[in-house]
Design an enzyme around this catalytic site. Structure first.
Site, PDB file in Angstrom:
ATOM      1  N   HIS A  76       0.936  -1.222  -0.192  1.00  0.00           N
ATOM      2  CA  HIS A  76       0.172   0.433   0.233  1.00  0.00           C
ATOM      3  C   HIS A  76       0.643   1.327   0.292  1.00  0.00           C
ATOM      4  CE1 HIS A  76       0.455  -0.214   4.617  1.00  0.00           C
ATOM      5  NE2 HIS A  76       0.371   1.440   4.255  1.00  0.00           N
ATOM      6  N   ASP A 121      -0.247  -7.656   1.757  1.00  0.00           N
ATOM      7  CA  ASP A 121       0.675  -6.337   1.889  1.00  0.00           C
ATOM      8  C   ASP A 121       1.949  -6.507   1.725  1.00  0.00           C
ATOM      9  OD1 ASP A 121       1.002  -3.201   1.460  1.00  0.00           O
ATOM     10  OD2 ASP A 121      -0.004  -3.851   3.850  1.00  0.00           O
ATOM     11  N   GLY A 214       3.693   0.873  14.437  1.00  0.00           N
ATOM     12  CA  GLY A 214       4.726   2.005  13.535  1.00  0.00           C
ATOM     13  C   GLY A 214       4.693   2.017  12.725  1.00  0.00           C
ATOM     14  N   SER A 216       4.113   2.566   8.274  1.00  0.00           N
ATOM     15  CA  SER A 216       3.733   1.806   7.462  1.00  0.00           C
ATOM     16  C   SER A 216       5.446   1.028   6.308  1.00  0.00           C
ATOM     17  CB  SER A 216       3.083   2.490   6.319  1.00  0.00           C
ATOM     18  OG  SER A 216       1.454   2.128   7.020  1.00  0.00           O
ATOM     19  N   GLY A 217       5.223   0.009   6.485  1.00  0.00           N
ATOM     20  CA  GLY A 217       5.912  -0.307   5.305  1.00  0.00           C
ATOM     21  C   GLY A 217       7.343  -0.992   6.113  1.00  0.00           C
TER      22      GLY A 217
END
Ligand SMILES: *[C@@H]1O[C@H](CO)[C@@H](O)[C@H](O)[C@H]1NC(C)=O
Length: 262
Positions: A76, A121, A214, A216-217
């Site tokens: 995402h 994801d 935390g 994203s990614g």
């Protein structure tokens, strides 16, 4: 775009929010990863952490360096982004200065990624140049097995530190310790998510109830092993709504194939 906007959107305090949202109907937009209540840390303590940025230096997602030219992140974070507009800062405790900034040669995300369910994801970036390891830049191993429920892990990132709308990000890398919850337990009656947790996910929650997950990614790590990718989560400060991560052990084959073929 979603990743960028949601970094600036901190959700309401856990219990209040959980009481007002039908979890399975909520928009994935509201399910974003972010650190609340973390503590300052250094890149040397988490040298695999990278910042994904726009050309102008706006941080929009985290990522993890797994070899000399590959970064693992969330799908995402990459949807709708052009390769020429994504940059990676490595080797700096501060997201906005220091270390090195490298352009991206190629990006890909899992074909089965669903923005609706948030399954699969995961994505990767191939860097335009090779990066050697230093004290502040290190490759992290990919997990081969999902750690059992109760394992302590660490999530790091530059995601927002506060509740509701906060327009500034911490410049210093933040870390929070969390406990792994396997997907079946996370989908069970012990927690509030129910059937929206899938087997490509792994959950983790705070020992202390005043923190959220935390950025994203970014990495969920146990030692020098990457076990999760920050994906989504509802609210903060409730053990009934853990943070949800992409399960690296489950997605490992996709990551390795993409790493080798791109
Ligand atoms: C491996 O990656 C390539 C390129 O990303 C892709 O075309 C191919 O379908 C992948 N193979 C598998 C088995 O996932």
């Amino acid at each position: 775009m979603q990743g960028l906007v949601v970094l600036l959107v901190c959700l309401a305090v856990g219990t209040a929010f959980a009481g007002t949202v039908g979890v399975s109907n909520a928009d994935p937009f509201e399910r974003e990863g972010r650190i609340v209540g973390g503590v300052d840390t250094t890149i040397r303590a988490h040298p695999y952490q990278v910042s994904l940025q726009t050309k102008s230096g706006s941080h929009f997602c985290g990522g993890s360096l797994i070899n000399e030219d590959t970064v693992v992140t969330a799908a995402h974070c990459l949807v709708g982004r052009k390769i020429s507009k994504v940059f990676v800062r490595l080797g700096s405790t501060l997201y906005n200065e220091g270390g090195v900034v490298v352009a991206v040669r190629e990006l890909a995300y899992n074909e089965d990624y669903s923005s609706k369910t948030m399954e699969y994801d995961v994505g990767i970036l191939k860097l335009a140049e090779k990066v050697q390891e230093t004290e502040d830049i290190r490759y992290i191993e990919l997990a081969t097995e999902t750690p059992p429920t109760g394992t302590t892990a660490v999530v790091t990132g530059w995601g927002s530190k506060c509740y509701f709308w906060c327009m500034t990000l911490p410049k210093t890398l933040q870390e929070v310790s969390v406990d792994i919850v396997d997907w079946k337990t996370c989908a069970s009656d012990e927690y509030k998510y129910g059937e929206i947790i899938y087997d490509s996910m792994v959950c983790a929650y705070e020992k202390n109830k005043d923190a959220c997950q935390g950025d994203s990614g970014g990495p969920l790590a146990v030692g020098n092993t990457l076990v999760g990718i920050v994906s989504w989560g509802y609210a903060c400060a409730s053990h009934l709504l853990p943070g949800v991560y992409s399960d690296v052990a489950v997605l490992r084959k996709w990551i390795l194939n993409a790493t080798e073929t791109l």
